[in-house]
Enzyme design. Structure first.
Site, PDB file in Angstrom:
ATOM      1  N   ASP A  29       0.795  -1.229   0.000  1.00 29.67           N
ATOM      2  CA  ASP A  29       0.000   0.000   0.000  1.00 29.67           C
ATOM      3  C   ASP A  29       0.835   1.291   0.000  1.00 29.67           C
ATOM      4  O   ASP A  29       1.745   1.446   0.821  1.00 29.67           O
ATOM      5  CB  ASP A  29      -0.873   0.062   1.247  1.00 29.67           C
ATOM      6  CG  ASP A  29      -1.755  -1.139   1.438  1.00 29.67           C
ATOM      7  OD1 ASP A  29      -1.688  -2.071   0.615  1.00 29.67           O
ATOM      8  OD2 ASP A  29      -2.523  -1.147   2.417  1.00 29.67           O
ATOM      9  N   GLU A 204     -10.724  -1.383   3.667  1.00 30.73           N
ATOM     10  CA  GLU A 204      -9.385  -0.919   3.995  1.00 30.73           C
ATOM     11  C   GLU A 204      -9.119   0.437   3.339  1.00 30.73           C
ATOM     12  O   GLU A 204      -9.820   0.852   2.413  1.00 30.73           O
ATOM     13  CB  GLU A 204      -8.330  -1.933   3.529  1.00 30.73           C
ATOM     14  CG  GLU A 204      -8.429  -3.282   4.222  1.00 30.73           C
ATOM     15  CD  GLU A 204      -7.295  -4.216   3.871  1.00 30.73           C
ATOM     16  OE1 GLU A 204      -6.656  -4.733   4.805  1.00 30.73           O
ATOM     17  OE2 GLU A 204      -7.046  -4.441   2.667  1.00 30.73           O
TER      18      GLU A 204
END
Length: 503
Positions: A29, A204
């Site tokens: 990420d 998320e």
């Protein structure tokens, strides 16, 4: 899930040349995207010790142009807790009291994951030298609700009320929790959004930001994006978003926003997207980047010495359409600096026999194509990217059903049962024309349809580095009205050296 065992790939066979990747080891990420003093900071989930997930820390890279990136030493290393995803801001008014010598600190809020207790809570780190070195604040979290599924804080300054806002997920509840703070260290719960849209095993990496509505001066809406671990159009993970209003405490979708999810990208490999904080107002762009991967097979993709890549940075615009508010995406204009060896083709008749585009691109492994196609009477137009071993990735247009697709079923040697497949997006082709802007970078393909109204982002892993394009029409005739093609220059230096990381 069954995974074929294969020999490790040759070093750098799949390493993109103009997409950001860690110099080595695992990366996922994007985190802490912030602009400060002429530099774009890109932090990212990083394992300093190997090319599989683990020991999660914040890697760090910077750029002055969103194109040429320099990787630095690990910014926030794992200690007793792993450093999961989060965000960073410039504390211009020194509300945190962490600035020195009249300079604002950079402040990062991130999720600390304790592998012993499995707890997830929000920690703070800060930099007093413009992002070069980082210190943890205090001896524990600044926000702890006693949860094992509370993560990924996105923080920004909300000027009308002069306080900070945090959006974090209660992941398995499919909720976004909104908090406010006067100083980045003390947080008060304001509201909760969700579930809505795509339900998933986990939500998320939320993001919340204002967008001017194109063509409607003075009209502003807020975008809340939430990444879903599964259920995306191509299967597996993806980014959904909502458009609405935000009053500093509550996000409310516009009334016309339906229950069906709206996805940012219809390919298989754009996840954990995030936008930059503190872009100068004179720039005015909302800039986004994502992790080019999918949770279905992320740990199995070929890669050595690195595993993990980012998408191209993209500029977002918000539009009112017949279906409601929709985001459009364009690759950032700074990528023009990487173009080389420009070639043009005009008015090429297309038939069932493939037409080679080798005269425009002798090697398509790292390239950009911009093309306008008249669909004519064709049932299908196929752009085929074939490597020296005969593996092929196909970008296709199906005019009768208003569809653009990527087919990677035969894109390379099999490595995972969850990979492969065909990803498609719906495009209005009643005009008989379609515009495609295609970026290929060794193992990534990004397709921007009709100047970013729709996008498809996919990884693919060919059998060799040399690749060639061809184009054909099936079931009728079509025309390649215009083609611009460029070789894309690499952004990175030849050295893979990195400062050492100590435990």
């Amino acid at each position: 899930m069954a995974t074929a065992q294969a020999a490790p790939p040759a070093p750098n066979l799949y390493r993109p040349r103009y997409h950001f990747t860690p110099n080595r080891n695992w990366g996922n990420d994007p985190n802490g995207l912030v602009y400060y003093r002429g530099r774009y900071h890109l932090f990212f989930q990083y394992n300093p010790y190997g090319n599989s997930w683990g020991h999660m820390s914040w890697g760090h890279a910077t750029s002055r142009d969103l194109v040429h990136w320099k990787q630095h030493a690990v910014a926030i290393p794992e200690t007793q807790v792993m450093a999961f995803s989060g965000s960073a801001v410039v504390d211009r008014h020194n509300s945190s009291g962490l600035g020195v010598h009249g300079h604002p600190p950079l402040v990062a809020l991130y999720t600390g994951f304790n592998p012993k207790t499995l707890s997830q809570s929000q920690y703070l780190a800060y930099s007093q030298d413009g992002g070069t070195t980082w210190k943890r604040y205090g001896h524990g979290p600044v926000l702890d609700i006693g949860s094992k599924q509370f993560r990924d804080p996105k923080v920004f300054w909300y000027a009308p009320t002069k306080y900070w806002v945090m959006a974090a997920v209660r992941a398995t509840r499919n909720q976004v929790a909104i908090y406010t703070s006067p100083d980045l260290t003390h947080w008060t719960h304001a509201s909760t959004f969700g579930p809505m849209g795509a339900r998933a095993t986990a939500w998320e990496c939320p993001d919340l930001y204002p967008m001017a509505v194109a063509g409607h001066p003075g009209q502003v809406r807020w975008v809340l994006s939430v990444n879903a671990s599964n259920g995306a159009p191509a299967g597996g993970s993806g980014t959904q978003y909502f458009v609405g209003r935000f009053d500093g405490q509550h996000f409310t979708p516009v009334q016309a926003w339906g229950k069906a999810p709206v996805w940012l990208d219809d390919g298989a490999d754009l996840y954990a997207t995030a936008t930059w904080n503190d872009i100068p107002s004179k720039d005015g762009r909302r800039l986004l980047i994502g992790w080019a991967n999918n949770l279905r097979y992320a740990g199995a993709i070929p890669g050595y010495p690195e595993r993990g890549a980012m998408s191209l940075p993209r500029a977002l615009t918000l539009h009112r359409t017949a279906k409601g508010y929709r985001l459009q995406q364009q690759p950032v204009k700074e990528l023009l600096a990487l173009r080389a060896d420009h070639h043009v083709l005009n008015h090429v008749a297309l038939s069932g026999r493939p037409t080679s585009l080798e005269s425009a691109l002798t090697d398509a492994a790292s390239s950009e194509l911009s093309l306008d196609v008249s669909t004519g009477s064709a049932q299908q137009i196929l752009l085929t990217l074939r490597d020296a071993q005969g593996y092929q990735t196909v970008v296709g247009v199906n005019p009768a059903v208003n569809e653009v697709f990527i087919d990677r079923d035969r894109a390379g040697p099999h490595f995972n049962d969850g990979f492969g497949g065909r990803q498609s997006t719906h495009v209005d082709m009643h005009s008989g024309r379609v515009h495609l802007n295609i970026f290929v970078d060794r193992s990534i393909i990004e397709v921007f349809v009709d100047r970013g109204e729709k996008t498809l982002t996919d990884r693919f892993f060919p059998g060799s580095e040399t690749m060639r394009w061809s184009i054909q029409a099936r079931g009728g005739k079509a025309k390649l009205v215009h083609l611009d093609a460029w070789r894309m220059k690499p952004y990175r230096p030849t050295s893979d050296g990195l400062p050492a990381v100590s435990r």
